[in-house]
Design a protein around this motif. Structure first.
Motif, PDB file in Angstrom:
ATOM      1  N   ASP A  21       0.854  -1.191   0.000  1.00 25.18           N
ATOM      2  CA  ASP A  21       0.000   0.000   0.000  1.00 25.18           C
ATOM      3  C   ASP A  21       0.886   1.236   0.000  1.00 25.18           C
ATOM      4  O   ASP A  21       1.804   1.355   0.823  1.00 25.18           O
ATOM      5  CB  ASP A  21      -0.892   0.038   1.242  1.00 25.18           C
ATOM      6  N   ALA A  40      -3.751   7.194  -3.534  1.00 29.08           N
ATOM      7  CA  ALA A  40      -3.230   5.959  -2.942  1.00 29.08           C
ATOM      8  C   ALA A  40      -3.517   4.779  -3.864  1.00 29.08           C
ATOM      9  O   ALA A  40      -4.450   4.812  -4.677  1.00 29.08           O
ATOM     10  CB  ALA A  40      -3.877   5.708  -1.572  1.00 29.08           C
ATOM     11  N   TYR A 319      -6.401   2.128   3.320  1.00 33.61           N
ATOM     12  CA  TYR A 319      -5.105   2.790   3.476  1.00 33.61           C
ATOM     13  C   TYR A 319      -4.882   3.412   4.858  1.00 33.61           C
ATOM     14  O   TYR A 319      -3.964   4.211   5.025  1.00 33.61           O
ATOM     15  CB  TYR A 319      -4.932   3.852   2.376  1.00 33.61           C
TER      16      TYR A 319
END
Length: 358
Positions: A21, A40, A319
């Motif tokens: 991530d 992200a 995230y």
């Protein structure tokens, strides 16, 4: 005087091996900390890297050193691609967790690979990494580290629950942050889903359609870890040495194993979230991590607790850990406390992480 606003990359690889991530985060300090996740993504591990990371726990020292070097190169490549693809500029730092290979805090040892000086060199950016080692040296579990983020960014919730490779929870009790690992989740559920040729049990469909083996469920619930008082943390070693041998001793279908372990997770998590206060009001629980998308698991947890589960938007579900490691890095830059002894069991609160300059 310290800066009030930071633009940083949070980088996280979890034990469920979904991938890396990466989140570009803006963190702002006024009277309190606030955040914005600007962009992200998750970079899935290719098959060869997933295999290496699964088997690395058995590597000898020389092979581990080679893996550490090559994984650091791999991390730098995907981070640089993320920066280039999104034409990112003005990044103050890259705050990277690395990938946990071994976590044996009771033996004074934890290892996260990808935390080498060469990462800063290859990125040409300041890197803050290796957040767990110092805590273990201070007698702590080196985990969980996310609760400082729960305190500073999500204090409106009574509990913060993460459903990743492991389930962990944090809460504030009398102005002291308490947190601990509850049980494995996706490390086991994904393992058995993989045996069916699936990456995971999508929305808990398998678990919802198959019976729970009561004998196996009772044996899992009787494990001594669940009676230990916090601070306590789990690693893949415990899964491999304790959980999997128990499940594998039962001659039942893979589907039944998934159903039974899902129920086991729900019962253990529900027990941890039960409102023990005298108030009749339900407590609010922020739920994040990949397991938050498992609707059947969420329903079963709700069935076993009297708290109210809140699922935020998908971006925060996916995230939050990358966001919090971005915060850990910023706190380290500011030389402010980013690890709480109340949750890790270390001898003192401290500011952890190694700073590498390019």
């Amino acid at each position: 005087m310290a800066k009030q606003e930071y633009k940083v990359l949070g980088v996280m690889s979890g034990t469920s091996l979904d991938g890396v991530d990466i989140a570009l985060v803006t963190l702002t300090k006024t009277n309190v900390w606030s955040f914005k996740i600007n962009t992200a993504t998750t970079i899935p591990y290719p098959d060869n890297w997933q295999a290496k990371l699964k088997e690395a726990i058995s590597y000898k020292a020389k092979d581990m050193e080679t893996l550490n070097t090559s994984y650091t190169v791999y991390l730098s490549e995907i981070i640089n691609k993320f920066i280039a693809k999104n034409t990112l500029e003005g990044i103050d730092a890259v705050c990277s967790h690395g990938h946990t290979i071994k976590h044996e805090p009771d033996n004074g040892y934890t290892l996260q690979i990808g935390n080498l000086q060469s990462l800063a060199t290859q990125l040409n950016k300041t890197v803050i990494c290796d957040f767990r080692v110092q805590d273990v040296k201070f007698g702590g579990q080196g985990a969980p580290l996310v609760p400082i983020g729960d305190r500073l960014l999500f204090k409106s919730y009574d509990y913060c629950l993460n459903l990743g490779g492991f389930a962990n929870v944090s809460q504030e009790v009398n102005d002291v942050r308490l947190a601990y690992d509850i049980c494995p989740v996706n490390t086991i559920l994904n393992f058995y889903a993989n045996k069916k040729g699936l990456p995971y049990d999508d929305n808990g469909k398998i678990a919802s359609q198959h019976p729970v083996n009561t004998k196996l469920l009772n044996e899992l619930n009787a494990l001594s870890f669940y009676n230990k008082r916090p601070p306590k943390s789990l690693g893949v070693e415990w899964v491999n040495h304790t959980i999997l041998p128990i499940i594998e001793s039962y001659n039942i279908s893979t589907e039944e194993k998934i159903a039974t372990f899902t129920e086991h997770c729900a019962q253990q998590i529900g027990k941890s979230l039960n409102n023990t206060k005298t108030s009749t009001n339900s407590l609010d629980v922020l739920v994040t991590g990949g397991g938050a998308f498992n609707g059947w698991l969420i329903d079963r947890i709700s069935n076993h607790c009297n708290s109210k589960l809140h699922l935020p938007d998908d971006e925060l579900i996916n995230y939050k850990e990358a966001l919090v490691f971005a915060l850990l890095g910023v706190l380290r830059i500011r030389n402010e406390i980013n690890v709480l002894s109340s949750v890790t069991g270390a001898s003192t609160d401290h500011s952890s992480g190694i700073i590498f300059n390019p």
